[in-house]
Design a protein around this motif. Structure first.
Motif, PDB file in Angstrom:
ATOM      1  N   GLU A   4      -2.991 -14.771 -11.100  1.00 30.15           N
ATOM      2  CA  GLU A   4      -1.836 -14.564 -11.974  1.00 30.15           C
ATOM      3  C   GLU A   4      -1.053 -15.877 -12.126  1.00 30.15           C
ATOM      4  OE1 GLU A   4      -1.567 -11.625 -13.467  1.00 30.15           O
ATOM      5  OE2 GLU A   4       0.167 -12.392 -14.575  1.00 30.15           O
ATOM      6  N   ILE A  44      -2.388 -18.536 -14.581  1.00 28.80           N
ATOM      7  CA  ILE A  44      -2.335 -18.246 -16.022  1.00 28.80           C
ATOM      8  C   ILE A  44      -0.974 -18.676 -16.577  1.00 28.80           C
ATOM      9  CG2 ILE A  44      -2.393 -16.394 -17.744  1.00 28.80           C
ATOM     10  CD1 ILE A  44      -4.324 -14.915 -15.773  1.00 28.80           C
ATOM     11  N   PRO A  63       1.192 -19.859 -20.527  1.00 36.07           N
ATOM     12  CA  PRO A  63       1.126 -19.595 -21.980  1.00 36.07           C
ATOM     13  C   PRO A  63       0.024 -20.410 -22.679  1.00 36.07           C
ATOM     14  CG  PRO A  63       3.401 -19.875 -21.271  1.00 36.07           C
ATOM     15  CD  PRO A  63       2.548 -20.231 -20.099  1.00 36.07           C
ATOM     16  N   GLU A  99      -4.115  -8.264 -20.085  1.00 41.31           N
ATOM     17  CA  GLU A  99      -2.645  -8.386 -20.090  1.00 41.31           C
ATOM     18  C   GLU A  99      -2.195  -9.662 -20.797  1.00 41.31           C
ATOM     19  OE1 GLU A  99      -0.887  -8.240 -16.193  1.00 41.31           O
ATOM     20  OE2 GLU A  99       0.986  -9.098 -16.991  1.00 41.31           O
ATOM     21  N   HIS A 100      -2.916 -10.752 -20.603  1.00 39.64           N
ATOM     22  CA  HIS A 100      -2.484 -12.032 -21.187  1.00 39.64           C
ATOM     23  C   HIS A 100      -3.248 -12.382 -22.454  1.00 39.64           C
ATOM     24  CE1 HIS A 100       0.046 -12.930 -17.696  1.00 39.64           C
ATOM     25  NE2 HIS A 100      -0.950 -12.461 -16.959  1.00 39.64           N
TER      26      HIS A 100
END
Ligand code: PMP
Ligand code: GLN
Length: 387
Positions: free
Chosen positions: A157, A160, A162, A194-195
């Protein structure tokens, strides 16, 4: 003049060629047993060799179609369906490449913009950092921790941002031999969804699994539409010199990868494509038999390494076992591997070069067991000289 891409030269860690080429050259120069570069010392199915010769005699010797010959694209689609229940369109969902190496390069060039970020698990296969750099992107890594090469989902997590474009996953994993399990894949898939990330998966060792089950990330819910699956004939059929691979997935992603591939090699060796199609259709039994033999070689080598006092992480898959040379009082895998030919006539690969965080892997050494039993026995006997 120096290379324009500093990361490329940095990744070579002071060597002038890749660590695999470097170590094979060292083995040849010193007459050492080569447990470095991962290639078998026995060729794959003789029927495939004959199919390649026959394809040449039948006149498959000019440029084939850029995306690959239809018979191979159909065989790859059938393979994904029969082994994993994955629906892949042979027309526009499969791209034949010159090995998995080209597929990975083309994926990164096609799918990343300059400044994008790629997340991968370290130790990373050597071409990942180099090709990410060629694409102008940045690699961020999540460390796999011995002894079971687990990762912390919080570290994933945290990696990761933007700017993250894709996750580059290698399972079964080189150099550790780890097979990512269902729970780990679900955690990676969850992060991708999710991303809103793409995934590129390198599954070249998909058929060399001894314990556990290989599952493609593309098979998890929500992943087929965002995943390019890469594999290759080299490992499956013990024909690493053929360099026939493929990338498959949803048509728009494959179209982008095809656009990059056409300016890398344009197309891939025509007669070998026909022979690989034959192999995928007809050589399943040989592949299963070879994997069974390889499991015995794994045990032979790992037993030998343990007997000389090396802490050994017995792999679930692939060609490779990792040891921690700290158990012999050694501190530096690169130095150990450079000295090993002189000390006892064996070559291995320092896994430390596959880490962005060098301290994480400083004492890890990778040994290839895809060799004949007598070759492994000779290597183990020579290694006893270390004691
Ligand atoms: N990915 C991994 C993890 C590998 O170990 C290798 C080496 N076979 C490759 C990709 C490259 O495969 P190919 O020889 O088909 O280019
Ligand atoms: N995949 C092989 C290995 O890991 C090496 C292939 C190469 O030399 N590029 O040893």
């Amino acid at each position: 003049m120096g290379a324009r891409t500093p990361y490329l030269t940095a990744r070579l860690q002071g060597f002038t060629t890749t660590i695999f080429a470097e170590m094979s050259a060292l083995a040849a120069a010193t007459g050492s047993v080569n447990l470095g570069q991962g290639f078998p010392d026995t060729d794959g199915p003789s029927a495939m060799l004959e199919a390649a010769a026959e394809a040449m005699r039948r006149g498959h010797n000019q440029y084939p179609p850029g995306p690959g010959v239809p018979v191979l694209r159909e065989a790859v689609a059938a393979h994904q369906r029969d082994h994993y229940g994955l629906g892949v369109d042979p027309e526009d969902g499969v791209l034949v490449t010159s090995g998995a190496t080209e597929a990975i390069a083309a994926c990164l060039l096609a799918l990343c913009d300059v400044g994008d970020e790629v997340v991968a698990f370290e130790p990373t296969y050597d071409s990942y950092a180099a090709c990410t750099s060629l694409a102008g992107a940045h690699l961020r890594v999540v460390t796999l921790h011995a002894p079971d090469w687990a990762f912390d989902p919080e570290e994933l997590e945290a990696a990761i941002t933007p700017r993250t474009r894709l996750v580059l996953l290698n399972t079964p994993h080189n150099p550790t031999g780890k097979v990512f399990d269902q729970q780990e894949l679900a955690s990676i898939a969850g992060a991708c969804i999710e991303h809103d990330l793409l995934a590129v998966t390198d599954e070249v060792y998909e058929h060399l699994v001894f314990d556990g089950v290989h599952r493609p990330l593309a098979g998890l819910p929500g992943m087929a539409e965002r995943t390019i699956t890469v594999s290759s004939a080299g490992k499956t059929f013990s024909l690493t010199g053929w360099k026939v691979g493929w990338a498959c997935g949803p048509a728009p992603l494959v179209a982008a990868v095809r656009a990059a591939k056409q300016f890398l090699t344009f197309s891939t060796a025509a007669p070998l494509q026909h022979a690989v199609a034959f192999g995928l259709q007809r050589c399943g039994e040989e592949v299963a038999r070879a994997a069974g033999e390889l499991a015995a070689r794994r045990d032979q080598l790992c037993d030998g390494l343990e007997a000389i006092g090396l802490r050994t992480f017995r792999p679930d898959a692939t060609y490779f076992a990792t040891t921690d040379i700290a158990s012999l009082g050694e501190q530096d895998a690169v130095r150990f591997c450079l000295e090993l030919p002189k000390r006892c006539g064996v070559v291995a690969v320092p896994s430390s070069v596959f880490y962005q965080h060098p301290e994480a892997g400083r004492t890890f050494v990778r040994w290839a067991f895809c060799k004949r039993p007598e070759v492994l026995a000779e290597a183990v006997e020579r290694l006893q000289g270390l004691l």
